[in-house]
Design a protein around this motif. Structure first.
Motif, PDB file in Angstrom:
ATOM      1  N   ALA A  66       0.432  -7.777  -1.679  1.00 20.69           N
ATOM      2  CA  ALA A  66       1.177  -7.404  -0.474  1.00 20.69           C
ATOM      3  C   ALA A  66       1.575  -5.926  -0.483  1.00 20.69           C
ATOM      4  O   ALA A  66       2.065  -5.407   0.518  1.00 20.69           O
ATOM      5  N   ASN A  67       1.366  -5.236  -1.611  1.00 23.20           N
ATOM      6  CA  ASN A  67       1.617  -3.796  -1.662  1.00 23.20           C
ATOM      7  C   ASN A  67       0.678  -3.083  -0.698  1.00 23.20           C
ATOM      8  O   ASN A  67      -0.459  -3.512  -0.499  1.00 23.20           O
ATOM      9  N   PRO A  68       1.117  -1.968  -0.117  1.00 24.50           N
ATOM     10  CA  PRO A  68       0.179  -1.155   0.660  1.00 24.50           C
ATOM     11  C   PRO A  68      -0.965  -0.678  -0.232  1.00 24.50           C
ATOM     12  O   PRO A  68      -0.785  -0.478  -1.431  1.00 24.50           O
ATOM     13  N   LYS A  96      -1.702  -1.136   4.907  1.00 28.73           N
ATOM     14  CA  LYS A  96      -1.944  -2.418   4.244  1.00 28.73           C
ATOM     15  C   LYS A  96      -3.444  -2.723   4.227  1.00 28.73           C
ATOM     16  O   LYS A  96      -4.229  -2.134   4.981  1.00 28.73           O
ATOM     17  N   CYS A 101      -0.130  -0.692   9.532  1.00 29.21           N
ATOM     18  CA  CYS A 101       0.604   0.353   8.829  1.00 29.21           C
ATOM     19  C   CYS A 101       2.061   0.348   9.263  1.00 29.21           C
ATOM     20  O   CYS A 101       2.428  -0.233  10.280  1.00 29.21           O
TER      21      CYS A 101
END
Length: 138
Positions: A66-68, A96, A101
């Motif tokens: 789930a981190n960018p 993402k 974004c």
């Protein structure tokens, strides 16, 4: 307090380095960015502030996919204080994996350490409305 050009450049590069390290998964290098007792304030996202580098690292690992995939920092403004601390305001864009974004503001306190400039406090605020939510008076 006045900052030398070399210090301003080092501080700007410090803020920029965050995206490179996180996007590369180099979370073992976060000590290059933060003081050991850093406070990473995510209250604007409904989360408690993180205390210490290990807490930031653990939170990033927990977020996982789930981190960018990309962090971009822009509009860096460096302001020195008489007490030797430096305030840095910047804008961040996170992209993402699905192409969406988001935008944030970073408000950092930066201090000089034996290892160079480090962020001792970071507040991350989501940008959710145009003009910061301010409407025309009257």
């Amino acid at each position: 307090m006045s900052l030398a050009l070399e210090d301003r450049l080092a501080i700007t590069e410090l803020v920029s380095l965050h995206g490179h390290l996180v996007d590369d998964g180099s979370l073992d290098r976060l000590e290059e960015l933060f003081t050991p007792d850093v406070v990473y304030d995510l209250t604007d996202f409904g989360q408690a502030p993180l205390s210490g580098v290990a807490a930031i690292r653990d939170a990033a690992w927990a977020l996982g996919a789930a981190n960018p995939v990309a962090h971009h920092v822009t509009n860096v403004v460096v302001t020195a204080s008489p007490d030797g601390r430096v305030r840095v305001r910047s804008k961040g864009l996170g992209i993402k994996a699905d192409g969406t974004c988001g935008s944030v503001s970073y408000d950092d306190t930066v201090v000089r350490t034996a290892d160079g400039w480090r962020i001792s406090h970071r507040r991350v605020s989501a940008r959710r409305s145009p003009l910061g939510g301010v409407t025309k008076p009257g």
